[in-house]
Design an enzyme around this catalytic site. Sequence first.
Site, PDB file in Angstrom:
ATOM      1  CB  THR A 147      49.047  27.023  75.314  1.00  0.00           C
ATOM      2  OG1 THR A 147      48.387  26.086  76.124  1.00  0.00           O
ATOM      3  CG2 THR A 147      49.418  26.344  74.014  1.00  0.00           C
ATOM      4  CB  VAL A 175      47.843  14.769  78.617  1.00  0.00           C
ATOM      5  CG1 VAL A 175      47.936  15.191  77.163  1.00  0.00           C
ATOM      6  CG2 VAL A 175      49.142  14.100  79.057  1.00  0.00           C
ATOM      7  N   GLY A 176      46.581  17.913  78.372  1.00  0.00           N
ATOM      8  CA  GLY A 176      45.495  18.732  77.841  1.00  0.00           C
ATOM      9  C   GLY A 176      45.304  18.552  76.344  1.00  0.00           C
ATOM     10  CG  ASP A 177      44.442  22.107  74.277  1.00  0.00           C
ATOM     11  OD1 ASP A 177      44.766  22.298  75.467  1.00  0.00           O
ATOM     12  OD2 ASP A 177      44.729  22.902  73.361  1.00  0.00           O
ATOM     13  CB  THR A 196      45.879  29.319  73.949  1.00  0.00           C
ATOM     14  OG1 THR A 196      46.210  29.552  75.323  1.00  0.00           O
ATOM     15  CG2 THR A 196      45.268  30.591  73.386  1.00  0.00           C
ATOM     16  N   GLY A 199      42.453  23.179  78.570  1.00  0.00           N
ATOM     17  CA  GLY A 199      42.715  22.053  77.690  1.00  0.00           C
ATOM     18  C   GLY A 199      41.626  21.004  77.679  1.00  0.00           C
TER      19      GLY A 199
HETATM   20  N1  GLY Z   1      45.800  24.432  76.732  1.00  0.00           N
HETATM   21  C1  GLY Z   1      46.840  23.797  77.392  1.00  0.00           C
HETATM   22  C2  GLY Z   1      46.440  22.883  78.461  1.00  0.00           C
HETATM   23  O1  GLY Z   1      45.320  22.972  78.979  1.00  0.00           O
HETATM   24  O2  GLY Z   1      47.209  22.036  78.807  1.00  0.00           O
END
Ligand code: GLY
Length: 265
Positions: A147, A175-177, A196, A199
């Site tokens: 990220t 899909v993450g955060d 970061t 996620g």
């Molecule tokens: N922090 C980004 C992800 O885990 O996708």
Amino acid sequence: MTDKKKIVVLTHGGAGSDPAHADGTAIAGQMCMMSLQTGESIIDAACQAVATLEDDGRFNAGIGSHKRSDGTVEMDASCMNSTGTFGAVAALDGFKNPIHVARLVSQSEYRVLAGRGAAEFALNQGFQPITPDEIANTGKDFSTTDTVGCVVQAGDEFAAALSTGGIDEAIPGRVGDVPLIGCGLYAGPAGAVAATGDGEAIAMQVTALRAYQLIEQGMDPKVIVPTVTGWFKESTAFGLIVVSKTGFAGGSNRGMAWTASEMAL
Ligand code: GLY
């Protein structure tokens, strides 16, 4: 004569990024400052910083994005300001600057667009797709990086922006955060936060909103960063940048390229 606005810009290259790559985060901060100097809005300036990091190639976003287990590239990006603007894309297949697509989503009737619909939206807005071969992250071990992000203060206004290529070798559709409001990022009248790291863990802690609530409670950013980092196990990669009316701070439980700059405008 009008009073000058206090400008503060923080940029990061992700938990696990090489601190020696802070030249890249510094240039992104300068691009943000230049955008503000030329009269762009604070959210556009934050997105400009993130687009610069997406173009760098050394960070896990834009042309530096990790690939999925099937060799495809899927990107998440989001932006938010303190007056209630938010937009995000999730699992967007191969575009050079997903943050610019997220910004256009924020100006549309939608808040989050994902997958095929996000790609169709980007194409309709004139963005050119890139192929996995055009991704710069080939043959180099950037697998621990994660990220890119930016938080900005311009007087009484705040904004945050994030972009990621996600987890190396994750299954398509993960899909993450980053595109989840209050998880990867949050901005409000008291400040802005960009996270970061892992996620899934960041989302389960509703990290950015809860960090923002600490700002509202009067906690200094220099205390917020270690406090919020303490919510995560040491084995869980995590990093945070925070700006409020009283200060700013950044840090990570991994190496992290990050930069802060201030000026009056
Ligand atoms: N922090 C980004 C992800 O885990 O996708």
